[in-house]
Each structure stands twice: as C-alpha cells, then as structure tokens.
Design a protein around this motif. Sequence first.
Motif, short mmCIF file in Angstrom:
data_model
loop_
_atom_site.label_atom_id
_atom_site.label_comp_id
_atom_site.label_asym_id
_atom_site.label_seq_id
_atom_site.Cartn_x
_atom_site.Cartn_y
_atom_site.Cartn_z
N TYR A 5 0.81 -1.22 0.00
CA TYR A 5 0.00 0.00 0.00
C TYR A 5 0.85 1.27 0.00
CZ TYR A 5 0.88 -0.42 5.06
OH TYR A 5 1.46 -0.56 6.30
N VAL A 6 2.13 1.16 0.38
CA VAL A 6 3.01 2.34 0.38
C VAL A 6 3.19 2.86 -1.05
CG1 VAL A 6 5.35 3.15 0.90
CG2 VAL A 6 4.18 1.61 2.48
N LYS A 7 3.19 1.97 -2.02
CA LYS A 7 3.40 2.36 -3.42
C LYS A 7 2.28 3.24 -3.94
CE LYS A 7 7.19 0.03 -3.51
NZ LYS A 7 8.50 0.74 -3.49
N THR A 8 1.13 3.23 -3.27
CA THR A 8 0.01 4.07 -3.71
C THR A 8 0.17 5.51 -3.22
OG1 THR A 8 -1.35 3.61 -1.74
CG2 THR A 8 -1.50 2.05 -3.57
N CYS A 9 1.15 5.75 -2.36
CA CYS A 9 1.33 7.07 -1.76
C CYS A 9 2.37 7.89 -2.52
CB CYS A 9 1.75 6.95 -0.30
SG CYS A 9 0.53 6.08 0.73
N THR A 10 2.19 9.20 -2.51
CA THR A 10 3.12 10.12 -3.17
C THR A 10 4.06 10.77 -2.17
OG1 THR A 10 1.37 10.61 -4.78
CG2 THR A 10 3.27 12.08 -4.75
N TYR A 11 3.54 11.02 -0.97
CA TYR A 11 4.35 11.69 0.06
C TYR A 11 4.29 10.90 1.37
CZ TYR A 11 3.57 15.37 -3.36
OH TYR A 11 3.48 16.07 -4.53
N ILE A 12 5.36 11.05 2.16
CA ILE A 12 5.45 10.32 3.42
C ILE A 12 5.83 11.29 4.54
CG2 ILE A 12 6.66 8.50 4.68
CD1 ILE A 12 7.11 7.08 2.06
N ALA A 13 4.97 11.40 5.54
CA ALA A 13 5.26 12.22 6.72
C ALA A 13 5.73 11.30 7.84
CB ALA A 13 4.01 12.99 7.16
N ILE A 14 6.75 11.73 8.57
CA ILE A 14 7.34 10.90 9.62
C ILE A 14 7.31 11.66 10.95
CG2 ILE A 14 9.40 9.67 10.39
CD1 ILE A 14 10.22 9.46 7.45
#
Length: 296
Positions: free
Chosen positions: A161-170
């Motif tokens: 499901y990570v591949k469906t995301c464009t940006y990642i907030a940590i």
Amino acid sequence: MKTMWWRDMRSLLIVPMFKCLVAICLVISLLVFVESLYMNIVVIYVKLCKRKPEKIYKWEAMQEDLELGNQNFPMVLVQIPMYNEREVFQLSIGAACRLIWPLDRLIVQVLDDSTDPTIMEMVSIECGKWATKGINIKCERRDNRNGYKAGALKQGMRHSYVKTCTYIAIFDADFQPEPDYLERTVPFLIHNPELALVQARWKFVNAKKCLMTRMQEMSLNYHFTAEQESGSTRHAFFGFNGTAGVWRLAAMEEAGGWKDRTTVEDMDLAVRVGLHGWKFVFVNDVSVLPILLDYN
C-alpha cells in the motif's frame, strides 16, 4: 647520548608536527566562525525582509475539486516508529489520526517495535479504536529489531500500500503534529517538483520545566534558526531531523531509500537525496510538539 637523540627528534619532528596541528585547528576554527557569522547574517536578513518560504517557493492551499472530489488530493502515508512508548503512544497516534486530510487519501502506519507484550496490546487497541472511526491505520510489527528505527522504516516501506502514496510524513512517537500540518506542508511539494523534503520546526511542550529543558530548547532553537532556516533560505543543504518532515517518495526511492547500516539514518538519507540534486525547505511557521528529556 639518549637525551641528545630525544632532543633532536623533538625539535625536528614532534614540535613541527604539533605546530602544524595547531595551525590546522586555528584554520578550522576560523572557518567555523565565518560560517556561523554568515548564517546569522542570513537569519537577520530573513527576519528583516520577512523572507518566508511562501515567497521563495510556490504555495497554494489545497482545494476540493467539484468533479474529482478528493481525488486531486495526493495519497499521504504517515509513519510513526515506536519502541515501548507506554507514556506517549496514544498522543502520537491520536495526533496523526486527527490530521486534516481526506480519509480516503491518508494512511497512518504505526511501526511498533515494542517488546513488552502489554504495550504491544495497548498499541493494537489504540489502532483498533481509530480504525473504527474510519481512519485507514496499519499497525506493523517485525520479528526482530535489526537496524532499530532505520530498520523499522525500511521494513515499513516494503508494504504494497506504500506504493500508492506520493508523500510520506514521519513523526517520532513523542511528537504531536498540529491538525493542519499536512495542509500547510504538502502544497510545497505539490507545486515545486524540485523539492524532496519539507521540514517543520519543533515547539517544545515542556521547555520551561527545568534548567535542562531550557538549555535543550536554546540549543535546538539555534539549530532551527541559524542552520536550517538559513540553509533553506540560501537553497543550501540542511539535514533531515528524523521527524516532523514530509518526504517525496520518488526522491527517497531515487536515493536508495532507508539504510539500516547506520544509527543516523536521517542525515544519511538527506545527504544521498541532496547529492541527487533535490532541494529541501524549512518551514519555521509550522511547528510539531515534542517532549524534551528532563530526567526527573
């Protein structure tokens, strides 16, 4: 005879070597002083001229499209790595789940490396509570702690499901973003394709508790103002703080993603992304609430 030999060696080798080392230290000290002076001049310029990131990079608030609805909002993954965080896990998970963003365009990923069965159960219950409220929240666990935080982040990126995301907030487990955090940071990435990272500052919830927390606040405030805000204004490199930042997934993948070969995975990733020509922006007006150590 031995005394004369020692004197000759000292005068011919040891003394010149130490003089050379002293000269090198003086040069390095001078360079550090000049750099610090330059950064502080930039800080004064930023304050006087009000050079906010919105004046340097394009920024427009996200608007819901009448035809597409929420589909014009990019998919965002929020990662929360944690390890036996009994005192703060509810605060961090709750803050992430309260972020203002379309629910169908947001995934909250809790990377729980806890070893305490009680805490693991508590984290699972907390995630389940938010899932019943419509939040797309995932609680991911490993069967080992290889690589520590870097290893957890690296493993978390492997889920489909990570591949469906464009940006990642940590966000670290002791950090609490404001509800409008994504609304104020993600537009920088959307409208400026050269940007890889939007870094927010930290605003400490317990800064006035004791002398130690005050000293930590002073040191970190200098880091944010003189180093990161100055670097951002000059389009120069500055490091990722390991938390309170939003990454462009494409930039991370181009640089090879997280590496668990080091415990300074945040700087390691930032350097590799920077070497690929990506730029970073520091947003001083967007703050995330962490807790300082007071050892009480």
